[in-house]
Motif scaffolding. Sequence first.
Motif, mmCIF file in Angstrom:
data_model
loop_
_atom_site.group_PDB
_atom_site.id
_atom_site.type_symbol
_atom_site.label_atom_id
_atom_site.label_comp_id
_atom_site.label_asym_id
_atom_site.label_seq_id
_atom_site.Cartn_x
_atom_site.Cartn_y
_atom_site.Cartn_z
ATOM 1 N N UNK A 1 0.824 -1.203 0.000
ATOM 2 C CA UNK A 1 0.000 0.000 0.000
ATOM 3 C C UNK A 1 0.863 1.261 0.000
ATOM 4 N N UNK A 2 1.837 1.319 0.881
ATOM 5 C CA UNK A 2 2.629 2.538 0.988
ATOM 6 C C UNK A 2 3.580 2.700 -0.189
ATOM 7 N N UNK A 3 4.088 1.600 -0.754
ATOM 8 C CA UNK A 3 5.021 1.708 -1.866
ATOM 9 C C UNK A 3 4.333 1.697 -3.222
ATOM 10 N N UNK A 4 3.010 1.557 -3.227
ATOM 11 C CA UNK A 4 2.254 1.720 -4.455
ATOM 12 C C UNK A 4 2.286 0.545 -5.398
ATOM 13 N N UNK A 5 2.819 -0.600 -4.975
ATOM 14 C CA UNK A 5 2.895 -1.757 -5.863
ATOM 15 C C UNK A 5 3.009 -3.034 -5.045
ATOM 16 N N UNK A 6 2.308 -4.099 -5.450
ATOM 17 C CA UNK A 6 2.464 -5.376 -4.750
ATOM 18 C C UNK A 6 3.839 -5.996 -4.937
ATOM 19 N N UNK A 7 4.572 -5.561 -5.971
ATOM 20 C CA UNK A 7 5.884 -6.137 -6.233
ATOM 21 C C UNK A 7 6.845 -5.833 -5.087
ATOM 22 N N UNK A 8 6.790 -4.615 -4.557
ATOM 23 C CA UNK A 8 7.732 -4.239 -3.509
ATOM 24 C C UNK A 8 7.533 -5.089 -2.265
ATOM 25 N N UNK A 9 6.278 -5.260 -1.838
ATOM 26 C CA UNK A 9 6.018 -6.085 -0.665
ATOM 27 C C UNK A 9 6.464 -7.518 -0.862
ATOM 28 N N UNK A 10 6.192 -8.069 -2.046
ATOM 29 C CA UNK A 10 6.574 -9.452 -2.320
ATOM 30 C C UNK A 10 8.098 -9.616 -2.328
ATOM 31 N N UNK A 11 8.801 -8.700 -2.993
ATOM 32 C CA UNK A 11 10.263 -8.790 -3.051
ATOM 33 C C UNK A 11 10.866 -8.637 -1.660
ATOM 34 N N UNK A 12 10.312 -7.755 -0.865
ATOM 35 C CA UNK A 12 10.798 -7.552 0.499
ATOM 36 C C UNK A 12 10.728 -8.852 1.294
ATOM 37 N N UNK A 13 9.583 -9.529 1.219
ATOM 38 C CA UNK A 13 9.416 -10.790 1.959
ATOM 39 C C UNK A 13 10.344 -11.867 1.415
ATOM 40 N N UNK A 14 10.461 -11.967 0.093
ATOM 41 C CA UNK A 14 11.349 -12.966 -0.510
ATOM 42 C C UNK A 14 12.782 -12.754 -0.043
ATOM 43 N N UNK A 15 13.242 -11.513 -0.084
ATOM 44 C CA UNK A 15 14.631 -11.247 0.277
ATOM 45 C C UNK A 15 14.878 -11.458 1.759
ATOM 46 N N UNK A 16 13.939 -11.025 2.605
ATOM 47 C CA UNK A 16 14.085 -11.234 4.041
ATOM 48 C C UNK A 16 14.156 -12.721 4.366
ATOM 49 N N UNK A 17 13.302 -13.510 3.722
ATOM 50 C CA UNK A 17 13.275 -14.947 3.977
ATOM 51 C C UNK A 17 14.540 -15.623 3.464
ATOM 52 N N UNK A 18 15.013 -15.206 2.278
ATOM 53 C CA UNK A 18 16.220 -15.809 1.715
ATOM 54 C C UNK A 18 17.446 -15.493 2.561
ATOM 55 N N UNK A 19 17.556 -14.234 3.033
ATOM 56 C CA UNK A 19 18.686 -13.873 3.879
ATOM 57 C C UNK A 19 18.676 -14.673 5.167
ATOM 58 N N UNK A 20 17.467 -14.978 5.661
ATOM 59 C CA UNK A 20 17.350 -15.747 6.899
ATOM 60 C C UNK A 20 17.644 -17.226 6.700
ATOM 61 N N UNK A 21 17.877 -17.662 5.476
ATOM 62 C CA UNK A 21 18.272 -19.039 5.249
ATOM 63 C C UNK A 21 17.191 -19.934 4.698
ATOM 64 N N UNK A 22 16.034 -19.383 4.348
ATOM 65 C CA UNK A 22 14.969 -20.218 3.802
ATOM 66 C C UNK A 22 15.255 -20.568 2.345
ATOM 67 N N UNK A 23 14.808 -21.745 1.957
ATOM 68 C CA UNK A 23 14.914 -22.158 0.560
ATOM 69 C C UNK A 23 13.884 -23.236 0.304
ATOM 70 N N UNK A 24 13.677 -23.541 -0.952
ATOM 71 C CA UNK A 24 12.798 -24.631 -1.313
ATOM 72 C C UNK A 24 11.382 -24.448 -0.799
ATOM 73 N N UNK A 25 10.827 -25.528 -0.224
ATOM 74 C CA UNK A 25 9.433 -25.525 0.209
ATOM 75 C C UNK A 25 9.184 -24.507 1.306
ATOM 76 N N UNK A 26 10.147 -24.321 2.199
ATOM 77 C CA UNK A 26 9.952 -23.366 3.286
ATOM 78 C C UNK A 26 9.840 -21.937 2.747
ATOM 79 N N UNK A 27 10.662 -21.618 1.764
ATOM 80 C CA UNK A 27 10.588 -20.293 1.160
ATOM 81 C C UNK A 27 9.234 -20.084 0.483
ATOM 82 N N UNK A 28 8.773 -21.101 -0.238
ATOM 83 C CA UNK A 28 7.467 -21.019 -0.892
ATOM 84 C C UNK A 28 6.362 -20.835 0.140
#
Length: 456
Positions: free
Chosen positions: A175-202
């Motif tokens: 909502x604040x960044x005006x696009x669903x892409x930003x929120x999705x990328x933020x979550x993907x990157x946060x999860x990947x940095x935390x060590x998630x991959x594969x099914x857990x990342x999905x």
Amino acid sequence: MSGADATAGRAASASGSLPTPRGFGRLLLFAAGVGVPVSLAAFAFLAVLHELTHQVWEVLPEGLGYDSPPWWWPLPWMALAGLLVGFAVRSLPGHGGHVPVDGLSLGIVPASYVPGVLLAALAGLPLGAVLGPEGPLLAIGSALALILVRPWDARLDDPTRQVLAVAGSAAALSAIFGSPIVGAVFVVEASAIAGLSGARLVGVVLPSILTSGVGALVFTGMGVWTGLEIAPLTLPGIDGPARPDLADVLWTIPVAVLVAIVVRLVHRLGGAVARAAAAHPFAAAVVGALVVGACASGYALVTGRSPMDVALSGQDLLAPLASDPAAWGAGALVALLAFKGVAYAVSLGTLRGGPIFPAVLLGAATGVLVAELPGYGAVPGLAAGMAAATAATLPFPVSSSVLIVMLLGPAAPAMAPIVLLAVVVGYVTEHFLLKPRRERRAAASGEASGADAATA
């Protein structure tokens, strides 16, 4: 920053393993349902914030016969803001939300925290706090998501509740960044940095993508239906070169280093203010708000420009700065950097809000200031400054790149190489060269524990 690193750990702990198809289908159904009310709440919050800001900084001065707010205008309003934010921080559950200098958080927010978060945000942000709305929106999105699934709470395991909280925060980010892409990328990157991959990342990412997409549709529809104005994120009227040349690329490297140093100094000052404020949060909020007001007033007296340039998040100042950089003299830009930098640091440590937009404004101002370097230009300088500032503020370089590319609008295709180069240089400068070794060890330890929780 440490709070943003902790975000990765929270996203990781929310993962669990990928459930059965039936269970995952139910999770996606919950996520889709959460996206609608979270976006309605985010729209209402931003509309109220916009209207309060409009009334305080435009309607009331005009009603008193001023063409623009006079130099003293921020002082009484920031005194009121300090009293209200101080009350929320000292007396209400959740202390008005997380301390902004700690970064952003996708963690679970109890419903009891929402009144304090709302009071601190609506009292501070429209009255002049040098912070953005992204921090309170994340908290509101998380809390509302958990409130909505409360009727089924007994049948939801803990990882599912945490995933839905992250999904609610992602919808609020969109909502604040005006696009669903930003929120999705933020979550993907946060999860990947935390060590998630594969099914857990999905398992974390898909619900967040769905919630962001559904929420974006609702948010866009509400703007058309109600006619209420929510400031767009894309900067209009940028007329840059068709492509960057060699001089633009070469100048981007030292400019990004300079911006990262500026952001680091501001955040270091903000951290010192936050540590001093911890013992007496009410008094610190009042004094901090008055300091912010004094900075805005001092800037207006020195430059003859509006105190609004220093007060508020800086999001609305990006468009005029980008569309007409020649209207700003070097002296005004230096004064803006000095006064807004101090006001931003004090706000980070004593008030409540998000850290992103003021940093982007400081980066943009620095880029425009150095745009007269031989062979450089205002648009490459602007792009490099904003990108480096965002990368130095957040520990997520991909999210920073996406955010600034979207912000540049029509100039994005030409400036994308500049943005990516500045993000890399700014990120490396801040997170590897300027950050003290003990902070890097603490961040690495937090990411490792998050990864361990994800694989448990």
